[in-house]
Design a protein around this motif. Structure first.
Motif, mmCIF file in Angstrom:
data_model
loop_
_atom_site.group_PDB
_atom_site.id
_atom_site.type_symbol
_atom_site.label_atom_id
_atom_site.label_comp_id
_atom_site.label_asym_id
_atom_site.label_seq_id
_atom_site.Cartn_x
_atom_site.Cartn_y
_atom_site.Cartn_z
ATOM 1 N N UNK A 15 0.793 -1.224 0.000
ATOM 2 C CA UNK A 15 0.000 0.000 0.000
ATOM 3 C C UNK A 15 0.824 1.272 0.000
ATOM 4 N N UNK A 16 2.125 1.120 0.149
ATOM 5 C CA UNK A 16 2.998 2.290 0.180
ATOM 6 C C UNK A 16 3.339 2.804 -1.211
ATOM 7 N N UNK A 17 4.224 3.787 -1.246
ATOM 8 C CA UNK A 17 4.599 4.445 -2.502
ATOM 9 C C UNK A 17 6.108 4.599 -2.596
ATOM 10 N N UNK A 18 6.574 4.614 -3.820
ATOM 11 C CA UNK A 18 7.963 4.926 -4.121
ATOM 12 C C UNK A 18 8.001 5.735 -5.409
ATOM 13 N N UNK A 19 9.052 6.531 -5.545
ATOM 14 C CA UNK A 19 9.273 7.276 -6.783
ATOM 15 C C UNK A 19 10.660 6.948 -7.301
ATOM 16 N N UNK A 20 10.693 6.333 -8.452
ATOM 17 C CA UNK A 20 11.963 5.995 -9.080
ATOM 18 C C UNK A 20 12.370 7.100 -10.042
ATOM 19 N N UNK A 21 13.663 7.278 -10.194
ATOM 20 C CA UNK A 21 14.195 8.259 -11.139
ATOM 21 C C UNK A 21 15.224 7.592 -12.043
ATOM 22 N N UNK A 22 15.286 8.074 -13.270
ATOM 23 C CA UNK A 22 16.248 7.566 -14.249
ATOM 24 C C UNK A 22 16.895 8.762 -14.923
ATOM 25 N N UNK A 23 18.180 8.934 -14.707
ATOM 26 C CA UNK A 23 18.921 10.029 -15.314
ATOM 27 C C UNK A 23 19.670 9.503 -16.533
ATOM 28 N N UNK A 24 19.519 10.218 -17.640
ATOM 29 C CA UNK A 24 20.122 9.789 -18.902
ATOM 30 C C UNK A 24 21.107 10.846 -19.380
ATOM 31 N N UNK A 25 22.298 10.421 -19.695
ATOM 32 C CA UNK A 25 23.303 11.332 -20.246
ATOM 33 C C UNK A 25 23.225 11.282 -21.761
ATOM 34 N N UNK A 26 22.410 12.155 -22.327
ATOM 35 C CA UNK A 26 22.235 12.176 -23.774
ATOM 36 C C UNK A 26 21.703 13.533 -24.196
ATOM 37 N N UNK A 27 22.317 14.114 -25.203
ATOM 38 C CA UNK A 27 21.858 15.405 -25.708
ATOM 39 C C UNK A 27 20.502 15.312 -26.405
ATOM 40 N N UNK A 28 20.117 14.100 -26.753
ATOM 41 C CA UNK A 28 18.872 13.898 -27.490
ATOM 42 C C UNK A 28 17.747 13.369 -26.612
ATOM 43 N N UNK A 29 17.908 13.502 -25.297
ATOM 44 C CA UNK A 29 16.945 12.901 -24.369
ATOM 45 C C UNK A 29 15.502 13.237 -24.726
ATOM 46 N N UNK A 31 14.028 13.800 -27.355
ATOM 47 C CA UNK A 31 13.519 13.337 -28.642
ATOM 48 C C UNK A 31 13.222 11.848 -28.702
ATOM 49 N N UNK A 32 13.374 11.174 -27.564
ATOM 50 C CA UNK A 32 13.216 9.724 -27.572
ATOM 51 C C UNK A 32 12.403 9.225 -26.391
ATOM 52 N N UNK A 95 15.546 1.029 -16.203
ATOM 53 C CA UNK A 95 15.223 2.077 -17.159
ATOM 54 C C UNK A 95 15.926 1.723 -18.477
ATOM 55 N N UNK A 96 15.247 2.009 -19.584
ATOM 56 C CA UNK A 96 15.845 1.744 -20.888
ATOM 57 C C UNK A 96 15.672 2.960 -21.772
ATOM 58 N N UNK A 97 16.796 3.408 -22.335
ATOM 59 C CA UNK A 97 16.784 4.568 -23.223
ATOM 60 C C UNK A 97 17.750 4.321 -24.361
ATOM 61 N N UNK A 98 17.283 4.529 -25.578
ATOM 62 C CA UNK A 98 18.151 4.366 -26.740
ATOM 63 C C UNK A 98 18.727 2.967 -26.850
#
Length: 111
Positions: A15-29, A31-32, A95-98
């Motif tokens: 019943x609890x909550x969490x907030x996940x974060x994903x930081x991406x090192x990309x100049x095109x962030x 756009x994707x 997390x998945x990016x590019x």
């Protein structure tokens, strides 16, 4: 483009909550698309949410209405707000990016 870096996992009660974060090192962030995936114990990795460059989001049926994916392009960061957590939400969240996977952050939901 570097590897996405996740954070925000931890141990939480049902019943609890969490907030996940994903930081991406990309100049095109901005756009994707960025996706969040869960790998539950003993199971294959599965997509739980994805957000595209137009902020259109899609969710797995199991999390729709409880999880919210968002992004802050100014910070090159995507978020996954997880509410009303159940034991089935336990697992490593990636997390998945590019086409590149992050290292994952572990979420454990206990009673």
């Amino acid at each position: 483009q570097g590897q996405p870096v996740e954070s925000g996992g931890g141990l939480v009660r049902i019943g609890g909550s969490l907030r996940l974060a994903c930081v991406v090192s990309a100049n095109t962030f901005e756009f994707n698309a960025v996706g969040w995936y869960q790998q539950a114990p003993g199971k294959q990795r599965a997509q739980v949410a994805i957000i595209d460059e137009n902020n259109m989001a899609n969710y797995a049926d199991s999390v729709r209405g409880r999880f919210t994916i968002s992004r802050d392009n100014a910070k090159n960061t995507a978020y996954l707000q997880m509410n009303n957590l159940t034991v089935d939400d336990t697992g490593v969240y990636y997390c998945r990016y590019g086409g590149i996977w992050g290292q994952g952050t572990e979420v454990t939901v206990s009673s």
